[in-house]
Motif scaffolding. Structure first.
Motif, PDB file in Angstrom:
ATOM      1  N   ARG A  38       0.839  -1.118   0.060  1.00 50.18           N
ATOM      2  CA  ARG A  38      -0.051  -0.136   0.023  1.00 50.18           C
ATOM      3  C   ARG A  38       1.019   1.513  -0.051  1.00 50.18           C
ATOM      4  N   ILE A  40       1.865   4.900   0.759  1.00 55.06           N
ATOM      5  CA  ILE A  40       1.471   5.657   1.734  1.00 55.06           C
ATOM      6  C   ILE A  40       1.988   7.108   1.616  1.00 55.06           C
ATOM      7  N   TRP A  56       0.985  13.130   0.479  1.00 56.65           N
ATOM      8  CA  TRP A  56       0.368  11.939   1.353  1.00 56.65           C
ATOM      9  C   TRP A  56      -0.685  11.302   0.598  1.00 56.65           C
ATOM     10  N   ARG A  57      -1.237  10.233   0.752  1.00 60.02           N
ATOM     11  CA  ARG A  57      -2.023   9.449   0.184  1.00 60.02           C
ATOM     12  C   ARG A  57      -3.452   9.344   0.992  1.00 60.02           C
ATOM     13  N   ASP A  58      -4.478   9.615   0.166  1.00 61.17           N
ATOM     14  CA  ASP A  58      -5.862   9.435   0.819  1.00 61.17           C
ATOM     15  C   ASP A  58      -6.444   8.190   0.496  1.00 61.17           C
ATOM     16  N   ARG A  59      -7.721   7.876   1.080  1.00 61.13           N
ATOM     17  CA  ARG A  59      -8.167   6.347   1.140  1.00 61.13           C
ATOM     18  C   ARG A  59      -8.464   6.086  -0.250  1.00 61.13           C
ATOM     19  N   ASN A  60      -8.594   6.978  -1.124  1.00 59.51           N
ATOM     20  CA  ASN A  60      -8.957   6.661  -2.568  1.00 59.51           C
ATOM     21  C   ASN A  60      -7.809   6.606  -3.406  1.00 59.51           C
ATOM     22  N   GLY A  61      -6.547   6.594  -2.821  1.00 58.58           N
ATOM     23  CA  GLY A  61      -5.295   6.328  -3.718  1.00 58.58           C
ATOM     24  C   GLY A  61      -4.824   7.628  -4.117  1.00 58.58           C
ATOM     25  N   ARG A  62      -5.120   8.684  -4.132  1.00 58.17           N
ATOM     26  CA  ARG A  62      -4.979  10.026  -4.705  1.00 58.17           C
ATOM     27  C   ARG A  62      -3.667  10.475  -3.592  1.00 58.17           C
TER      28      ARG A  62
END
Length: 105
Positions: A38, A40, A56-62
């Motif tokens: 994953r 991060i 930083w990566r959000d929960r939607n992968g952006r």
């Protein structure tokens, strides 16, 4: 990371032209199959300014620019070719640039 989790979670770096993606790697939850990877965070190199930017990566992968710091982080010992050395928690680690994914060891 706490020492008791070292055998459960690894942090690796995937290198690409212009950026380094920091990846969390965990063993398969059921003990079989491939590890879970994953993204991060990401470091992006801006050649015109000669600096790295942290995302930083959000929960939607952006990925989003991390703007909660006063000054942009710099890495005087890093190179876009070869090896970057860091010293997290007092221990030296090396980011290797060979292969499709780099490891930190």
């Amino acid at each position: 990371m706490p020492k008791d989790l070292w055998n459960q979670v690894k942090v690796e770096a995937d290198l690409a032209p212009g950026h380094v993606t920091i990846v969390e790697v965990r063993p398969p939850w059921n003990g079989t199959g491939d590890p879970t990877r994953r993204s991060i965070a990401r470091l992006r190199w801006t050649n015109s300014r000669k600096e790295w930017s942290l995302y930083w990566r959000d929960r939607n992968g952006r990925f989003h620019l991390y703007d909660r710091i006063d000054a942009p982080p710099t890495c005087s010992t890093c190179s876009t070719t070869g090896t970057a050395r860091t010293r997290p928690s007092g221990a030296e680690q090396t980011v290797r640039t060979s292969g499709s994914g780099a490891g930190i060891g």
